[in-house]
Design a protein around this motif. Structure first.
Motif, PDB file in Angstrom:
ATOM      1  N   ASN A 134      16.818  45.626 103.867  1.00  0.00           N
ATOM      2  CA  ASN A 134      16.435  45.439 102.465  1.00  0.00           C
ATOM      3  C   ASN A 134      15.009  45.915 102.221  1.00  0.00           C
ATOM      4  O   ASN A 134      14.081  45.562 102.961  1.00  0.00           O
ATOM      5  N   ILE A 135      14.840  46.736 101.175  1.00  0.00           N
ATOM      6  CA  ILE A 135      13.534  47.262 100.800  1.00  0.00           C
ATOM      7  C   ILE A 135      13.218  46.775  99.392  1.00  0.00           C
ATOM      8  O   ILE A 135      14.047  46.913  98.488  1.00  0.00           O
ATOM      9  N   PRO A 136      12.046  46.186  99.175  1.00  0.00           N
ATOM     10  CA  PRO A 136      11.723  45.668  97.837  1.00  0.00           C
ATOM     11  C   PRO A 136      11.896  46.722  96.747  1.00  0.00           C
ATOM     12  O   PRO A 136      11.403  47.842  96.863  1.00  0.00           O
ATOM     13  N   ASN A 137      12.621  46.344  95.693  1.00  0.00           N
ATOM     14  CA  ASN A 137      12.813  47.184  94.504  1.00  0.00           C
ATOM     15  C   ASN A 137      13.531  48.497  94.799  1.00  0.00           C
ATOM     16  O   ASN A 137      13.415  49.459  94.036  1.00  0.00           O
ATOM     17  N   GLN A 138      14.255  48.565  95.909  1.00  0.00           N
ATOM     18  CA  GLN A 138      14.998  49.771  96.248  1.00  0.00           C
ATOM     19  C   GLN A 138      16.379  49.382  96.775  1.00  0.00           C
ATOM     20  O   GLN A 138      16.594  48.262  97.226  1.00  0.00           O
TER      21      GLN A 138
END
Length: 227
Positions: A134-138
């Motif tokens: 999980n990548i923030p805002n992506q």
């Protein structure tokens, strides 16, 4: 086939001689694993066999020249050589596997929580890929590639990945892993085939589907072909 097999093993050995293992570094020359603690003298990853009783067979495995049985719903078979099959791997931070694919066979999405995997295609062709964490805002990013004989691809430790035969012929691949026991979490099996089952209420909300869909998925037999 014999010559290709030897080249494969040599390449994998070379690759892993140049990287750091993810398992802790050993504090002795070797620690051949033993299943019965009452016979053990040392502990380092697993209980260790008395060094005075160790012999060459503790570091030996045979059979990777033989294809696995791909007559199953996935059309693939994994023949693992980790510390369970080869006791001499204990504390050395490496393991190996042969993966056989029937035409259009699949090694389904899974992870190895304790090891990075490097895959070499020996015969045939594979569509492979892994997904980032999980990548923030992506969105989770997919890296995918079509591999042919002689091609190598790396799956970083812990990330979801897969391999699928895209040919009408059998495909053979070998994998080296940076752990004596990398472990495998097959996503569908873990989510829908756990024992006891994950609450349907949890899965219904997680996947945003109706409960009857979850009930159906949990009622299926989830084939486990993995190491």
């Amino acid at each position: 086939m014999g010559k290709q097999f030897l080249v494969t093993i040599a390449i994998l050995a070379l690759v892993y001689s140049l990287v750091n293992a993810s398992d802790p570094s050993p504090l002795q020359d070797f620690c051949v694993a033993i299943d019965e603690p009452k016979d053990a003298l040392f502990v380092n990853g697993k209980f260790c066999k008395n060094p005075n009783l160790v012999n060459a067979d503790d570091f030996f495995f045979t059979g990777l020249d033989k294809p696995g049985n791909t007559s199953n719903p996935l059309g693939s078979a994994v023949t693992a050589v980790n510390v369970i099959q080869l006791k001499g791997l204990n504390t050395l931070g490496i393991s190996l596997a042969r993966i056989d694919f029937a035409p259009y066979g699949l090694n389904p999405p899974h992870t190895h929580p304790r090891g990075t995997e490097v895959l070499l295609v020996l015969e045939g062709s594979l569509l492979v890929g892994f997904v980032t964490s999980n990548i923030p805002n992506q969105k989770n990013r997919l890296f995918t590639k079509t591999l042919y004989a002689g091609d190598v691809f790396v799956f970083p430790e812990g990330l979801i990945h897969f391999q699928q035969n895209i040919a009408e012929t059998n495909t053979i691949a070998f994998a080296g892993l940076s752990s004596q026991n990398p472990g495998t979490i097959t996503i569908a099996n873990a989510v829908f085939g756990s024992d006891p089952e994950i609450s349907p209420d949890v899965l219904t909300k997680a996947f945003q589907v109706e409960k009857n869909v979850i009930d159906y998925l949990q009622s299926q037999f989830w084939w486990d072909n993995n190491y």
